[in-house]
Design a protein around this motif. Structure first.
Motif, mmCIF file in Angstrom:
data_model
loop_
_atom_site.group_PDB
_atom_site.id
_atom_site.type_symbol
_atom_site.label_atom_id
_atom_site.label_comp_id
_atom_site.label_asym_id
_atom_site.label_seq_id
_atom_site.Cartn_x
_atom_site.Cartn_y
_atom_site.Cartn_z
ATOM 1 N N ALA A 145 -50.844 -98.763 -82.721
ATOM 2 C CA ALA A 145 -50.023 -98.767 -81.966
ATOM 3 C C ALA A 145 -48.483 -99.704 -82.528
ATOM 4 O O ALA A 145 -47.783 -99.724 -82.525
ATOM 5 N N ARG A 183 -46.248 -87.661 -68.502
ATOM 6 C CA ARG A 183 -45.731 -87.481 -69.792
ATOM 7 C C ARG A 183 -44.906 -88.183 -70.509
ATOM 8 O O ARG A 183 -44.363 -87.170 -71.060
ATOM 9 N N PRO A 184 -44.044 -88.671 -71.321
ATOM 10 C CA PRO A 184 -43.145 -89.323 -71.362
ATOM 11 C C PRO A 184 -43.164 -89.141 -72.821
ATOM 12 O O PRO A 184 -42.308 -88.707 -73.410
ATOM 13 N N TYR A 185 -44.160 -88.352 -73.546
ATOM 14 C CA TYR A 185 -44.246 -88.626 -74.880
ATOM 15 C C TYR A 185 -43.727 -86.924 -74.758
ATOM 16 O O TYR A 185 -43.607 -86.756 -76.375
ATOM 17 N N ALA A 186 -43.743 -86.012 -74.047
ATOM 18 C CA ALA A 186 -43.954 -84.752 -74.232
ATOM 19 C C ALA A 186 -42.345 -84.506 -74.029
ATOM 20 O O ALA A 186 -41.906 -85.135 -73.554
ATOM 21 N N ILE A 227 -44.976 -98.914 -83.639
ATOM 22 C CA ILE A 227 -44.075 -100.213 -82.725
ATOM 23 C C ILE A 227 -43.416 -99.912 -84.438
ATOM 24 O O ILE A 227 -41.786 -100.156 -84.220
ATOM 25 N N ALA A 248 -40.699 -97.647 -85.011
ATOM 26 C CA ALA A 248 -40.074 -96.913 -84.280
ATOM 27 C C ALA A 248 -39.107 -98.628 -84.880
ATOM 28 O O ALA A 248 -37.310 -98.442 -84.525
ATOM 29 N N MET A 249 -39.441 -99.721 -84.876
ATOM 30 C CA MET A 249 -38.044 -100.502 -85.087
ATOM 31 C C MET A 249 -37.444 -100.316 -86.491
ATOM 32 O O MET A 249 -36.087 -100.805 -86.636
ATOM 33 N N VAL A 269 -50.641 -91.845 -66.122
ATOM 34 C CA VAL A 269 -50.320 -91.523 -67.678
ATOM 35 C C VAL A 269 -52.115 -90.685 -67.981
ATOM 36 O O VAL A 269 -51.556 -90.075 -68.974
ATOM 37 N N LEU A 296 -36.832 -97.591 -87.144
ATOM 38 C CA LEU A 296 -35.753 -96.013 -86.288
ATOM 39 C C LEU A 296 -35.027 -96.783 -85.400
ATOM 40 O O LEU A 296 -33.460 -96.217 -85.372
ATOM 41 N N GLY A 297 -34.920 -97.797 -85.043
ATOM 42 C CA GLY A 297 -34.436 -98.883 -84.297
ATOM 43 C C GLY A 297 -33.020 -99.499 -84.730
ATOM 44 O O GLY A 297 -31.816 -99.406 -84.888
ATOM 45 N N VAL A 298 -33.159 -99.926 -85.858
ATOM 46 C CA VAL A 298 -32.196 -100.376 -87.415
ATOM 47 C C VAL A 298 -31.508 -99.323 -87.577
ATOM 48 O O VAL A 298 -30.019 -99.088 -87.501
ATOM 49 N N ASN A 348 -30.670 -96.426 -85.923
ATOM 50 C CA ASN A 348 -30.239 -96.300 -84.254
ATOM 51 C C ASN A 348 -29.258 -97.075 -84.241
ATOM 52 O O ASN A 348 -27.475 -96.588 -84.088
ATOM 53 N N ILE A 349 -29.015 -98.643 -84.406
ATOM 54 C CA ILE A 349 -27.578 -99.273 -84.666
ATOM 55 C C ILE A 349 -26.558 -98.833 -84.865
ATOM 56 O O ILE A 349 -25.347 -99.411 -84.322
#
Lengths: 205, 253
Positions: A40, A199-202, A44, A47-48, A193, A50-52, A54-55
């Motif tokens: 995990a 299922r927030p991932y679906a 993440i 994901a960080m 969950v 992807l966050g950059v 996004n910014i």
């Protein structure tokens, strides 16, 4: 996401959740739980990145369309680029550490210092007595405030004792009641969950 | 070897799961209980319409928590509220601004927005682009949200997630704007609740935020879990009361 993809995502999510939960009850699963939490952390980290992205996308769009506040967006992108250049040897390098010590931390401290003023303005609004509940709130707040300071003791020596009682009995009882409710809410959310109801991932309900 | 604490936790979990399944099934069969009214949820339901009527935007903050640690249940509660609001946004072709402090939550929020738009690919891409990751640092996140509240023309501000002291910076910033902003906020920590009390009259106190799915979407599993929570709470309350009485009368050491 195809139907098969959704099934795989749900099976993976539920299995991971159940394995981590089982790790609290048996040693056999605890190591597996640690491995999954390690995965995990890697996800993440991606994901960080992807966050950059996004910014950059949000703020370049603002600059391109000259939206209100576009100048701040430009400053943000310049600061991001400078941080990447100055901290290219890692966050533990002398330059990277300087950024944290002399720019980031003082800025954070300044922002939190604003809270003193915000507390005053928020308290002013909160202390307006509109009904009996508010009057009770104001009364208790005054007793606790006076009980905290030496002037309160000078006014009435029992005031600090009353303040102590308020903090130890009604305030603590209320806080424990809230915490009990929050704990049950947290368990219920986690179980939903694990049961596959949430299922927030679906990509479909 | 399983300890007594682990065993009792396991029994409680199994009991909880059984109750959730039982009450969810009952709700699916049409035996829906009456839920006590919570004013903040009623305000939340009308917030999107209010934003559209005023020609201004809606801001949704999912807090400073994450999904793997740091109060994931609070974040999931925020995502449940977002699911409801995203459907309203898709129906009215509006795009709320969503801010997160955790990049993984950003991805989940983008997914939630795409889900609401369904086959409307263009709308889905446009709305997902309004999901903004600000910063994992609490102070920086608060500063970013304060910026959104003051620069963007915000009419409604929804803050459901995990918050610490930084909540006050954002809640008070919403209060101090020239154009009034309706804030619906939720927090679980007793330390943050006074800040909610001081900054908004539409607050969700503690556990109320976990009831978002039951109140907004009337989902059977959410209503079932709400009833399960109430049942366990009553059980624990009676257990505490009996323990206190037994202790008071000297039956328990």
């Amino acid at each position: 996401m195809t139907r098969l993809g959704r099934i795989i995502a749900t099976v993976v999510a539920i299995s991971a959740g159940v394995s981590v939960l089982a790790g609290y009850f048996t040693d056999t699963f605890s190591s597996l739980g640690f491995i999954i939490l390690g995965w995990a952390a890697i996800v993440i980290a991606f994901a960080m990145m992807l966050g950059v992205v996004n910014i950059l996308r949000v703020h370049t769009n603002k600059i391109r369309t000259l939206e209100k506040g576009w100048f701040y967006s430009a400053m943000l992108i310049v600061a991001l680029a400078l941080t990447l250049i100055i901290g290219r040897n890692g966050p533990n390098s002398a330059a990277g550490q300087s950024l944290f010590d002399y720019i980031l931390r003082p800025l954070e401290a300044s922002l939190f210092a604003l809270m003193a003023f915000f507390v005053v303005s928020a308290a002013y609004r909160a202390f307006r007595m509109k009904n009996f509940e508010m009057a009770l709130f104001v009364l208790f707040a005054i007793v606790v405030l006076l009980g905290q300071v030496p002037a309160g003791f000078q006014l009435w020596p029992d005031l600090p004792l009353i303040k102590e009682w308020i903090m130890r009995v009604p305030a603590l009882a209320g806080a424990r009641g809230i915490l009990l409710g929050v704990s049950l809410g947290t368990i219920a959310t986690g179980l939903r969950v694990l049961l596959g109801a949430d299922r927030p991932y679906a990509d479909v309900e | 070897m399983v300890s007594l604490t682990q065993l009792s936790a396991l029994i409680l979990l199994i009991f909880f799961v059984t109750l959730i399944l039982f009450f969810s099934n009952r709700t699916r069969q049409g035996r829906v209980p009456a839920l006590r009214p919570i004013a903040a949820f009623s305000t939340l339901k009308g917030l999107m319409a209010q934003a559209i009527e005023s020609g201004r935007k809606l801001h949704i903050s999912l807090g400073t928590g994450g999904i793997t640690q740091n109060a994931p249940a609070d974040t999931l509660a925020g995502l449940t509220a977002l699911e409801y609001l995203s459907r309203q946004a898709a129906a009215s072709k509006t795009t709320p601004i969503i801010t997160t402090a955790d990049p993984a939550v950003m991805l989940l929020a983008q997914n939630t927005m795409r889900k609401a738009y369904g086959p409307d690919k263009e709308g889905a891409v446009k709305s997902a682009a309004q999901v903004r990751w600000i910063s994992p640092e609490k102070a920086a996140y608060a500063a970013g949200v304060m910026g959104v509240l003051s620069i963007e023309d915000i009419a409604g501000n929804v803050m459901i997630g995990n918050y610490g002291d930084e909540y006050l910076l954002m809640g008070e910033a919403a209060q101090q704007q020239a154009k009034p902003i309706t804030t619906v906020a939720a927090a679980a920590g007793p330390d943050v609740l006074p800040f909610l009390f001081a900054t908004t009259s539409h607050a969700l106190w503690g556990e109320e935020m976990y009831a978002a799915g039951a109140y907004l979407d009337r989902k059977p599993t959410h209503i079932g879990s709400l009833l399960a929570q109430d049942t366990v709470r009553w059980g624990l309350g009676i257990f505490i009361l009996i323990s206190v009485l037994l202790k008071a009368f000297g039956v328990l050491p």
